[in-house]
Design a protein around this motif. Structure first.
Motif, PDB file in Angstrom:
ATOM      1  N   ARG A 176       0.843  -1.199   0.000  1.00  0.00           N
ATOM      2  CA  ARG A 176       0.000   0.000   0.000  1.00  0.00           C
ATOM      3  C   ARG A 176       0.878   1.249   0.000  1.00  0.00           C
ATOM      4  O   ARG A 176       1.784   1.384   0.831  1.00  0.00           O
ATOM      5  N   LEU A 177       0.590   2.119  -0.926  1.00  0.00           N
ATOM      6  CA  LEU A 177       1.269   3.402  -1.033  1.00  0.00           C
ATOM      7  C   LEU A 177       0.301   4.468  -0.529  1.00  0.00           C
ATOM      8  O   LEU A 177      -0.801   4.612  -1.064  1.00  0.00           O
ATOM      9  N   THR A 178       0.709   5.209   0.506  1.00  0.00           N
ATOM     10  CA  THR A 178      -0.197   6.164   1.145  1.00  0.00           C
ATOM     11  C   THR A 178       0.257   7.594   0.920  1.00  0.00           C
ATOM     12  O   THR A 178       1.390   7.966   1.249  1.00  0.00           O
ATOM     13  N   LEU A 179      -0.659   8.395   0.358  1.00  0.00           N
ATOM     14  CA  LEU A 179      -0.472   9.835   0.180  1.00  0.00           C
ATOM     15  C   LEU A 179      -1.629  10.558   0.862  1.00  0.00           C
ATOM     16  O   LEU A 179      -2.613   9.925   1.247  1.00  0.00           O
ATOM     17  N   ARG A 180      -1.529  11.866   1.016  1.00  0.00           N
ATOM     18  CA  ARG A 180      -2.590  12.611   1.692  1.00  0.00           C
ATOM     19  C   ARG A 180      -3.916  12.488   0.960  1.00  0.00           C
ATOM     20  O   ARG A 180      -4.981  12.487   1.577  1.00  0.00           O
ATOM     21  N   ARG A 181      -3.886  12.399  -0.355  1.00  0.00           N
ATOM     22  CA  ARG A 181      -5.111  12.367  -1.148  1.00  0.00           C
ATOM     23  C   ARG A 181      -5.658  10.971  -1.400  1.00  0.00           C
ATOM     24  O   ARG A 181      -6.730  10.837  -1.992  1.00  0.00           O
ATOM     25  N   GLY A 182      -4.949   9.934  -0.966  1.00  0.00           N
ATOM     26  CA  GLY A 182      -5.478   8.593  -1.189  1.00  0.00           C
ATOM     27  C   GLY A 182      -4.408   7.521  -1.114  1.00  0.00           C
ATOM     28  O   GLY A 182      -3.227   7.798  -0.852  1.00  0.00           O
ATOM     29  N   HIS A 183      -4.831   6.298  -1.343  1.00  0.00           N
ATOM     30  CA  HIS A 183      -3.956   5.138  -1.266  1.00  0.00           C
ATOM     31  C   HIS A 183      -3.929   4.410  -2.609  1.00  0.00           C
ATOM     32  O   HIS A 183      -4.944   4.348  -3.313  1.00  0.00           O
ATOM     33  N   VAL A 184      -2.771   3.843  -2.933  1.00  0.00           N
ATOM     34  CA  VAL A 184      -2.635   2.967  -4.091  1.00  0.00           C
ATOM     35  C   VAL A 184      -2.274   1.587  -3.567  1.00  0.00           C
ATOM     36  O   VAL A 184      -1.380   1.445  -2.722  1.00  0.00           O
ATOM     37  N   LEU A 185      -2.990   0.563  -4.048  1.00  0.00           N
ATOM     38  CA  LEU A 185      -2.777  -0.796  -3.554  1.00  0.00           C
ATOM     39  C   LEU A 185      -2.453  -1.744  -4.698  1.00  0.00           C
ATOM     40  O   LEU A 185      -3.065  -1.685  -5.765  1.00  0.00           O
ATOM     41  N   TRP A 186      -1.482  -2.613  -4.442  1.00  0.00           N
ATOM     42  CA  TRP A 186      -1.079  -3.619  -5.423  1.00  0.00           C
ATOM     43  C   TRP A 186      -0.916  -4.949  -4.707  1.00  0.00           C
ATOM     44  O   TRP A 186      -0.279  -5.028  -3.662  1.00  0.00           O
ATOM     45  N   ARG A 187      -1.507  -5.985  -5.300  1.00  0.00           N
ATOM     46  CA  ARG A 187      -1.359  -7.330  -4.746  1.00  0.00           C
ATOM     47  C   ARG A 187      -0.375  -8.093  -5.607  1.00  0.00           C
ATOM     48  O   ARG A 187      -0.660  -8.434  -6.752  1.00  0.00           O
ATOM     49  N   GLY A 188       0.795  -8.360  -5.058  1.00  0.00           N
ATOM     50  CA  GLY A 188       1.838  -9.026  -5.810  1.00  0.00           C
ATOM     51  C   GLY A 188       1.517 -10.484  -6.080  1.00  0.00           C
ATOM     52  O   GLY A 188       0.589 -11.054  -5.499  1.00  0.00           O
ATOM     53  N   PRO A 189       2.268 -11.096  -6.988  1.00  0.00           N
ATOM     54  CA  PRO A 189       2.021 -12.503  -7.327  1.00  0.00           C
ATOM     55  C   PRO A 189       2.354 -13.423  -6.165  1.00  0.00           C
ATOM     56  O   PRO A 189       3.177 -13.101  -5.307  1.00  0.00           O
ATOM     57  N   ALA A 190       1.696 -14.580  -6.152  1.00  0.00           N
ATOM     58  CA  ALA A 190       1.994 -15.593  -5.142  1.00  0.00           C
ATOM     59  C   ALA A 190       3.375 -16.172  -5.412  1.00  0.00           C
ATOM     60  O   ALA A 190       3.867 -16.168  -6.541  1.00  0.00           O
ATOM     61  N   HIS A 191       4.014 -16.665  -4.391  1.00  0.00           N
ATOM     62  CA  HIS A 191       5.330 -17.280  -4.557  1.00  0.00           C
ATOM     63  C   HIS A 191       5.202 -18.524  -5.428  1.00  0.00           C
ATOM     64  O   HIS A 191       4.322 -19.358  -5.224  1.00  0.00           O
ATOM     65  N   VAL A 192       6.041 -18.614  -6.416  1.00  0.00           N
ATOM     66  CA  VAL A 192       6.035 -19.787  -7.291  1.00  0.00           C
ATOM     67  C   VAL A 192       7.422 -20.382  -7.340  1.00  0.00           C
ATOM     68  O   VAL A 192       8.416 -19.735  -7.027  1.00  0.00           O
ATOM     69  N   GLY A 193       7.504 -21.659  -7.778  1.00  0.00           N
ATOM     70  CA  GLY A 193       8.786 -22.331  -7.894  1.00  0.00           C
ATOM     71  C   GLY A 193       9.007 -23.320  -6.777  1.00  0.00           C
ATOM     72  O   GLY A 193       8.206 -23.468  -5.856  1.00  0.00           O
ATOM     73  N   MET A 194      10.132 -24.020  -6.837  1.00  0.00           N
ATOM     74  CA  MET A 194      10.452 -25.057  -5.865  1.00  0.00           C
ATOM     75  C   MET A 194      11.011 -24.443  -4.594  1.00  0.00           C
ATOM     76  O   MET A 194      11.666 -23.405  -4.611  1.00  0.00           O
ATOM     77  N   THR A 195      10.722 -25.080  -3.487  1.00  0.00           N
ATOM     78  CA  THR A 195      11.304 -24.651  -2.225  1.00  0.00           C
ATOM     79  C   THR A 195      12.742 -25.155  -2.155  1.00  0.00           C
ATOM     80  O   THR A 195      13.178 -25.985  -2.942  1.00  0.00           O
ATOM     81  N   GLU A 196      13.491 -24.630  -1.205  1.00  0.00           N
ATOM     82  CA  GLU A 196      14.890 -25.019  -1.056  1.00  0.00           C
ATOM     83  C   GLU A 196      15.003 -26.514  -0.769  1.00  0.00           C
ATOM     84  O   GLU A 196      14.249 -27.079   0.017  1.00  0.00           O
ATOM     85  N   VAL A 197      15.975 -27.165  -1.403  1.00  0.00           N
ATOM     86  CA  VAL A 197      16.200 -28.593  -1.193  1.00  0.00           C
ATOM     87  C   VAL A 197      16.804 -28.806   0.181  1.00  0.00           C
ATOM     88  O   VAL A 197      17.768 -28.153   0.575  1.00  0.00           O
ATOM     89  N   ARG A 198      16.196 -29.711   0.958  1.00  0.00           N
ATOM     90  CA  ARG A 198      16.658 -29.974   2.317  1.00  0.00           C
ATOM     91  C   ARG A 198      17.332 -31.339   2.387  1.00  0.00           C
ATOM     92  O   ARG A 198      16.838 -32.310   1.846  1.00  0.00           O
TER      93      ARG A 198
END
Length: 228
Positions: free
Chosen positions: A198-220
């Motif tokens: 969320r980007l907040t300014l006096r006159r309003g807010h801008v909101l962006w929903r980023g992509p979900a995490h994709v790809g393989m998790t770290e190899v354990r």
């Protein structure tokens, strides 16, 4: 649907009409109105993704206004259909019917637990927004089709911008288009909650929903390797 929205003063009513007028000229033109407890949340999507192959990021603009505390509503209307009520400067006339809520209006925006992650300069937002609009205009051929326009806009506005902390350039477009950048020396605060920024300014807010995490998790490591 209520026939009118009643505000405590003419300034708040005019504010809604200004926001809805700007929103009607960008994105899908829809405006989401949610009122409860004397507060009206007004949101729109100056940039909205259309289809699986569209790279345009969905970016929302949000205004918070005081309103009649007895009013409760949750509806989506075409921004162009909101009009001033004749003889009532503190009221806004609603259209006869609402429209089906688009997907962006159905996404639950977090109400709390936002954490500060930095700030941006309003002048930088304005500059990058104007640069992006110029880049779109120069990249379009004469008489482009809708698909070409969507492709070019998606490429320009979805690109992470180093001057905007790596956020998509479309946040600058939204802030500029909705009139949130009136004061060039104003710091714009950045907050995050999960995938939301969320980007907040006096006159309003801008909101962006980023992509979900994709790809393989770290190899354990397992077995003997894990015990080392």
């Amino acid at each position: 649907m209520a026939e009118r929205l009643i505000f405590p003063d003419a300034y708040a009513a005019a504010d809604l009409l200004t926001f809805s007028g700007r929103a009607s000229r960008a994105g899908d033109g829809a405006v989401h109105l949610r009122a409860a407890g004397g507060t009206l949340l007004v949101s729109a999507a100056p940039l909205v993704r259309q289809g699986l192959l569209d790279a345009t990021p969905t970016i929302l603009g949000l205004r918070v206004l005081p309103i009649d505390p007895e009013l409760e509503c949750d509806l989506v209307v075409e921004g162009v259909t909101l009009q001033g009520a004749p003889g009532e400067p503190s009221a806004v006339q609603l259209p006869d019917s609402a429209v089906e809520a688009p997907l962006w209006a159905q996404a639950p925006i977090p109400r709390g637990d936002w954490r500060d992650v930095g700030e941006l300069d309003a002048a930088a937002l304005s500059a990058r927004g104007q640069w992006g609009m110029s880049a779109v205009a120069h990249a379009l051929p004469i008489d482009p089709g809708e698909e070409v326009v969507r492709m070019v806009r998606g490429r320009v506005w979805s690109e992470p911008d180093d001057d905007l902390a790596g956020l998509p350039r479309g946040i600058a477009f939204a802030a500029l288009t909705l009139g949130f950048l009136a004061e060039r020396d104003e710091p714009a605060r950045l907050r995050a909650n999960g995938r939301w920024t969320r980007l907040t300014l006096r006159r309003g807010h801008v909101l962006w929903r980023g992509p979900a995490h994709v790809g393989m998790t770290e190899v354990r490591a397992t077995g003997e390797a894990a015990a080392r």
